[in-house]
Design a protein around this motif. Structure first.
Motif, PDB file in Angstrom:
ATOM      1  N   VAL A   1       1.776 -10.915   3.507  1.00  0.00           N
ATOM      2  CA  VAL A   1       1.758 -12.069   2.607  1.00  0.00           C
ATOM      3  C   VAL A   1       2.993 -12.901   2.916  1.00  0.00           C
ATOM      4  O   VAL A   1       4.120 -12.413   2.821  1.00  0.00           O
ATOM      5  CB  VAL A   1       1.732 -11.648   1.124  1.00  0.00           C
ATOM      6  CG1 VAL A   1       1.764 -12.876   0.221  1.00  0.00           C
ATOM      7  CG2 VAL A   1       0.497 -10.822   0.837  1.00  0.00           C
TER       8      VAL A   1
ATOM      9  N   ASP B   1       9.417   0.309  -6.126  1.00  0.00           N
ATOM     10  CA  ASP B   1      10.790   0.094  -5.664  1.00  0.00           C
ATOM     11  C   ASP B   1      11.214  -1.370  -5.680  1.00  0.00           C
ATOM     12  O   ASP B   1      12.404  -1.664  -5.600  1.00  0.00           O
ATOM     13  CB  ASP B   1      10.954   0.643  -4.231  1.00  0.00           C
ATOM     14  CG  ASP B   1      11.042   2.158  -4.191  1.00  0.00           C
ATOM     15  OD1 ASP B   1      10.806   2.793  -5.240  1.00  0.00           O
ATOM     16  OD2 ASP B   1      11.341   2.705  -3.113  1.00  0.00           O
TER      17      ASP B   1
ATOM     18  N   LYS C   1       5.707   9.300   0.357  1.00  0.00           N
ATOM     19  CA  LYS C   1       6.942   8.979   1.074  1.00  0.00           C
ATOM     20  C   LYS C   1       8.008  10.083   1.010  1.00  0.00           C
ATOM     21  O   LYS C   1       8.728  10.284   1.992  1.00  0.00           O
ATOM     22  CB  LYS C   1       7.508   7.651   0.559  1.00  0.00           C
ATOM     23  CG  LYS C   1       8.672   7.163   1.383  1.00  0.00           C
ATOM     24  CD  LYS C   1       9.212   5.842   0.907  1.00  0.00           C
ATOM     25  CE  LYS C   1       8.352   4.687   1.319  1.00  0.00           C
ATOM     26  NZ  LYS C   1       9.080   3.405   1.217  1.00  0.00           N
TER      27      LYS C   1
ATOM     28  N   ALA D   1       0.829  -1.217   0.000  1.00  0.00           N
ATOM     29  CA  ALA D   1       0.000   0.000   0.000  1.00  0.00           C
ATOM     30  C   ALA D   1       0.855   1.255   0.000  1.00  0.00           C
ATOM     31  O   ALA D   1       0.511   2.261   0.604  1.00  0.00           O
ATOM     32  CB  ALA D   1      -0.927  -0.005   1.213  1.00  0.00           C
TER      33      ALA D   1
ATOM     34  N   ALA E   1       3.162   2.756  -5.122  1.00  0.00           N
ATOM     35  CA  ALA E   1       2.984   1.845  -6.260  1.00  0.00           C
ATOM     36  C   ALA E   1       1.646   1.100  -6.165  1.00  0.00           C
ATOM     37  O   ALA E   1       0.894   1.042  -7.143  1.00  0.00           O
ATOM     38  CB  ALA E   1       4.145   0.865  -6.330  1.00  0.00           C
TER      39      ALA E   1
ATOM     40  N   VAL F   1       9.389   8.441  -7.554  1.00  0.00           N
ATOM     41  CA  VAL F   1       7.945   8.602  -7.708  1.00  0.00           C
ATOM     42  C   VAL F   1       7.496   8.588  -9.173  1.00  0.00           C
ATOM     43  O   VAL F   1       6.534   7.896  -9.526  1.00  0.00           O
ATOM     44  CB  VAL F   1       7.477   9.913  -7.029  1.00  0.00           C
ATOM     45  CG1 VAL F   1       6.016  10.192  -7.325  1.00  0.00           C
ATOM     46  CG2 VAL F   1       7.717   9.842  -5.529  1.00  0.00           C
TER      47      VAL F   1
ATOM     48  N   LYS G   1      15.419  17.419  -2.508  1.00  0.00           N
ATOM     49  CA  LYS G   1      14.776  18.357  -1.574  1.00  0.00           C
ATOM     50  C   LYS G   1      15.785  18.873  -0.546  1.00  0.00           C
ATOM     51  O   LYS G   1      15.668  18.614   0.640  1.00  0.00           O
ATOM     52  CB  LYS G   1      13.587  17.668  -0.915  1.00  0.00           C
ATOM     53  CG  LYS G   1      12.588  17.114  -1.943  1.00  0.00           C
ATOM     54  CD  LYS G   1      11.344  16.517  -1.331  1.00  0.00           C
ATOM     55  CE  LYS G   1      11.564  15.339  -0.421  1.00  0.00           C
ATOM     56  NZ  LYS G   1      12.179  14.155  -1.054  1.00  0.00           N
TER      57      LYS G   1
ATOM     58  N   THR H   1      -1.753  -5.384   2.728  1.00  0.00           N
ATOM     59  CA  THR H   1      -0.539  -4.667   3.132  1.00  0.00           C
ATOM     60  C   THR H   1      -0.182  -4.946   4.586  1.00  0.00           C
ATOM     61  O   THR H   1      -1.068  -5.100   5.433  1.00  0.00           O
ATOM     62  CB  THR H   1      -0.672  -3.148   2.893  1.00  0.00           C
ATOM     63  OG1 THR H   1       0.566  -2.526   3.240  1.00  0.00           O
ATOM     64  CG2 THR H   1      -1.794  -2.529   3.711  1.00  0.00           C
TER      65      THR H   1
ATOM     66  N   ASP I   1       1.217  -2.862   6.490  1.00  0.00           N
ATOM     67  CA  ASP I   1       1.070  -1.652   7.310  1.00  0.00           C
ATOM     68  C   ASP I   1      -0.406  -1.245   7.433  1.00  0.00           C
ATOM     69  O   ASP I   1      -1.304  -2.035   7.162  1.00  0.00           O
ATOM     70  CB  ASP I   1       1.962  -0.516   6.769  1.00  0.00           C
ATOM     71  CG  ASP I   1       1.692  -0.224   5.297  1.00  0.00           C
ATOM     72  OD1 ASP I   1       0.559  -0.484   4.839  1.00  0.00           O
ATOM     73  OD2 ASP I   1       2.617   0.257   4.608  1.00  0.00           O
TER      74      ASP I   1
HETATM   75  P1  FAD Z   1       6.731   1.344  -0.421  1.00  0.00           P
HETATM   76  O1  FAD Z   1       6.213   2.693  -0.179  1.00  0.00           O
HETATM   77  O2  FAD Z   1       7.916   0.891   0.352  1.00  0.00           O
HETATM   78  O3  FAD Z   1       5.538   0.341  -0.197  1.00  0.00           O
HETATM   79  C1  FAD Z   1       5.731  -1.037  -0.024  1.00  0.00           C
HETATM   80  C2  FAD Z   1       4.469  -1.605   0.568  1.00  0.00           C
HETATM   81  O4  FAD Z   1       4.540  -3.042   0.538  1.00  0.00           O
HETATM   82  C3  FAD Z   1       4.220  -1.245   2.013  1.00  0.00           C
HETATM   83  O5  FAD Z   1       2.853  -0.913   2.160  1.00  0.00           O
HETATM   84  C4  FAD Z   1       4.551  -2.532   2.775  1.00  0.00           C
HETATM   85  O6  FAD Z   1       3.833  -2.647   3.980  1.00  0.00           O
HETATM   86  C5  FAD Z   1       4.091  -3.557   1.765  1.00  0.00           C
HETATM   87  N1  FAD Z   1       4.659  -4.915   1.872  1.00  0.00           N
HETATM   88  C6  FAD Z   1       5.927  -5.318   1.639  1.00  0.00           C
HETATM   89  N2  FAD Z   1       6.036  -6.655   1.787  1.00  0.00           N
HETATM   90  C7  FAD Z   1       4.801  -7.112   2.113  1.00  0.00           C
HETATM   91  C8  FAD Z   1       4.266  -8.401   2.388  1.00  0.00           C
HETATM   92  N3  FAD Z   1       5.005  -9.505   2.335  1.00  0.00           N
HETATM   93  N4  FAD Z   1       2.949  -8.493   2.702  1.00  0.00           N
HETATM   94  C9  FAD Z   1       2.166  -7.376   2.731  1.00  0.00           C
HETATM   95  N5  FAD Z   1       2.628  -6.146   2.476  1.00  0.00           N
HETATM   96  C10 FAD Z   1       3.925  -6.004   2.173  1.00  0.00           C
HETATM   97  N6  FAD Z   1      11.317   9.726  -4.842  1.00  0.00           N
HETATM   98  C11 FAD Z   1      11.172  10.823  -5.637  1.00  0.00           C
HETATM   99  O7  FAD Z   1      10.858  10.677  -6.817  1.00  0.00           O
HETATM  100  N7  FAD Z   1      11.356  12.080  -5.142  1.00  0.00           N
HETATM  101  C12 FAD Z   1      11.696  12.293  -3.849  1.00  0.00           C
HETATM  102  O8  FAD Z   1      11.861  13.437  -3.436  1.00  0.00           O
HETATM  103  C13 FAD Z   1      11.854  11.167  -2.984  1.00  0.00           C
HETATM  104  N8  FAD Z   1      12.155  11.339  -1.676  1.00  0.00           N
HETATM  105  C14 FAD Z   1      12.268  10.246  -0.871  1.00  0.00           C
HETATM  106  C15 FAD Z   1      12.567  10.424   0.471  1.00  0.00           C
HETATM  107  C16 FAD Z   1      12.696   9.327   1.318  1.00  0.00           C
HETATM  108  C17 FAD Z   1      13.038   9.546   2.767  1.00  0.00           C
HETATM  109  C18 FAD Z   1      12.543   8.012   0.809  1.00  0.00           C
HETATM  110  C19 FAD Z   1      12.707   6.819   1.721  1.00  0.00           C
HETATM  111  C20 FAD Z   1      12.245   7.824  -0.524  1.00  0.00           C
HETATM  112  C21 FAD Z   1      12.091   8.933  -1.380  1.00  0.00           C
HETATM  113  N9  FAD Z   1      11.785   8.773  -2.724  1.00  0.00           N
HETATM  114  C22 FAD Z   1      11.655   9.876  -3.529  1.00  0.00           C
HETATM  115  C23 FAD Z   1      11.507   7.444  -3.297  1.00  0.00           C
HETATM  116  C24 FAD Z   1       9.988   7.175  -3.335  1.00  0.00           C
HETATM  117  O9  FAD Z   1       9.416   7.640  -2.154  1.00  0.00           O
HETATM  118  C25 FAD Z   1       9.744   5.680  -3.529  1.00  0.00           C
HETATM  119  O10 FAD Z   1      10.227   5.350  -4.818  1.00  0.00           O
HETATM  120  C26 FAD Z   1       8.295   5.259  -3.430  1.00  0.00           C
HETATM  121  O11 FAD Z   1       7.629   5.824  -2.334  1.00  0.00           O
HETATM  122  C27 FAD Z   1       8.213   3.725  -3.343  1.00  0.00           C
HETATM  123  O12 FAD Z   1       6.887   3.306  -3.290  1.00  0.00           O
HETATM  124  P2  FAD Z   1       6.519   1.756  -3.303  1.00  0.00           P
HETATM  125  O13 FAD Z   1       5.038   1.693  -3.278  1.00  0.00           O
HETATM  126  O14 FAD Z   1       7.245   1.069  -4.403  1.00  0.00           O
HETATM  127  O15 FAD Z   1       7.137   1.148  -1.964  1.00  0.00           O
END
Ligand code: FAD
Length: 395
Positions: A83, A290, A45, A12, A15, A305, A336, A36, A38
């Motif tokens: 999961v 990610d 993020k 959640a 992505a 993002v 940032k 999820t 969480d």
């Molecule tokens: P996540 O947000 O990590 O979500 C993963 C999800 O999967 C979570 O909900 C987790 O609970 C769930 N999950 C994992 N395994 C399981 C399982 N087995 N069962 C159930 N649920 C599970 N990008 C930019 O473009 N610009 C920025 O300025 C920028 N700043 C950032 C600052 C910080 C501090 C960080 C950490 C990252 C930043 N990024 C930035 C990167 C960007 O935030 C990420 O690329 C993006 O948020 C990733 O989203 P995601 O959904 O792929 O992963």
């Protein structure tokens, strides 16, 4: 696929939620289940590393509570469910929740499991107190330990925070923590901040700008040990330096979370390998965000993002019945660091080429062997030239 089974999305973060949102624009009725580990609350993020500049508390970083997401997007949310395993032949997953397990079947599966902070071994009695911030809960815990509330009338006693890593996230946290009154130290094996991403002159500008805010740099070295003391932590550096700090934050990078996919036999390298339709090595199983390694990006993860926004749109169309290949446009990233705003459009790391200073202050262009512009870096006032430079760059 058995059409009666739902589309199942794991994760959640941006992505997972963006995929649901894009899919619902095209298909309002097919059942979607989002699982999820969480709470499922929606947040951006990137705000984790500029919350203090924006005077926002952890609670204020939630832009839409989970219940509201469920209502608007007509999705079944299984929050606080992890999961545990995936069987792509049976098209099922096993979920764990409060000590119980259940099996869920899907018609199509989307892996959006994100990335995990890389941990390097550190010695000492306080090694377990080294923190990372990669989600709202991490930020909440860090915020509490920092003992500052940006809305409080009386500022708390300033803390000293040591950050491991002068990459994008380490530099953003360094800049942001200064807003809490903290003394910030940054330790990095490289010669300057963002040394893997920026031309040297741009990195030096950032170094100077953060130094002017009081950031103390320790380049060319690493943290070897963190020891607990009565008043906090003592950090030993490989170059013999010693820093007393209240907190140590590790920001040395993230690694795609491929655990579930790899255990299920999906092909994983630096991320879950997906083709240009975002399909993994298993039929009907997709990945983005990610956790993914994109064919459309030359077989690499793109943990930002904008790639998620593009990938979610293409995947939603495919899931809704119009197979759509993902083609990434040029996607510059804004760093940032308000002390010195930076925009980077990085070329593929394997692309041979060289940086050269552009026409004016704070502009560098990356050109390949043929003289074609393939990337750029803008700093300070030149960040306003983002559009013009994007047009001049071939992705
Ligand atoms: P996540 O947000 O990590 O979500 C993963 C999800 O999967 C979570 O909900 C987790 O609970 C769930 N999950 C994992 N395994 C399981 C399982 N087995 N069962 C159930 N649920 C599970 N990008 C930019 O473009 N610009 C920025 O300025 C920028 N700043 C950032 C600052 C910080 C501090 C960080 C950490 C990252 C930043 N990024 C930035 C990167 C960007 O935030 C990420 O690329 C993006 O948020 C990733 O989203 P995601 O959904 O792929 O992963």
């Amino acid at each position: 696929p058995a059409p009666s089974e739902p589309i199942l999305i794991i994760g959640a973060g941006l992505a997972g939620w963006t995929t649901v949102r894009e899919f619902r624009k095209l298909d309002t009725t097919t059942p979607v289940v989002l699982v999820t580990a969480d709470s499922g609350d929606f947040y951006a993020k990137p705000t984790l590393s500029n919350a203090y500049a924006q005077k926002r508390t952890p609670a204020q970083l939630v832009s839409t509570p989970a219940a509201k997401m469920v209502e608007t997007l007509n999705v079944t949310l299984l929050a606080q469910h992890r999961v545990e395993s995936l069987d792509t032949a049976a098209r099922s997953v096993v979920l764990g929740h409060g000590g119980q397990t259940q099996t869920l079947h899907y018609s199509r599966l989307v892996l959006a499991t994100g990335a995990q902070p890389i941990r390097i071994p550190v010695g000492g009695t306080g090694a377990d107190q080294v923190k990372s911030i990669n989600n709202l809960d991490d930020f909440g815990a860090f915020h509490q330990a920092l003992g500052v509330d940006p809305s409080a009338a009386e500022p708390a006693a300033p803390k000293t925070v040591l950050i491991m890593g002068a990459g994008l996230i380490g530099c953003e946290f360094a800049n942001d923590l200064v807003h809490t009154g903290a003394t910030v130290h940054v330790v990095d094996p490289g010669p300057r901040p963002l040394s893997l991403l920026l031309p040297a002159e741009a990195g030096d500008q950032l170094r100077t700008a953060l130094e002017a805010l009081g950031v103390v740099w320790h380049f060319g070295t690493t943290v070897t040990a963190v020891d607990g003391t009565d008043s906090g932590l003592t950090v030993q550096l490989a170059d013999g330096g010693v820093v007393s700090a209240h907190m140590v934050l590790s920001a040395i990078g993230l690694r795609a979370d491929t655990a579930l996919a790899a255990a299920a036999g999906l092909v994983c390298e630096r991320g879950i390998v997906v083709d240009d339709m975002l399909q993994t090595s298993a039929l009907g199983v997709y990945a983005l965000g990610d956790c993914a390694q994109y064919a459309s990006a030359g077989q690499r993860p793109l943990p930002y993002v904008m790639p998620i926004m593009n990938a979610a749109k293409a995947l939603a169309a495919t899931l809704a019945g119009t197979p759509t290949a993902l083609v990434f446009p040029l996607m510059p990233v804004s760093i940032k660091t308000p002390a010195l705003p930076i925009v980077v459009a990085a070329a593929h790391p394997a692309l041979a080429g060289a940086w050269k200073a552009g026409d004016g202050e704070g502009i560098w262009q990356f050109t390949d062997g043929e003289g074609t512009q393939r990337g750029f870096v803008l700093t300070g006032k030149s960040t306003a030239r983002r559009m013009e430079q994007s047009k001049a760059t071939q992705p």
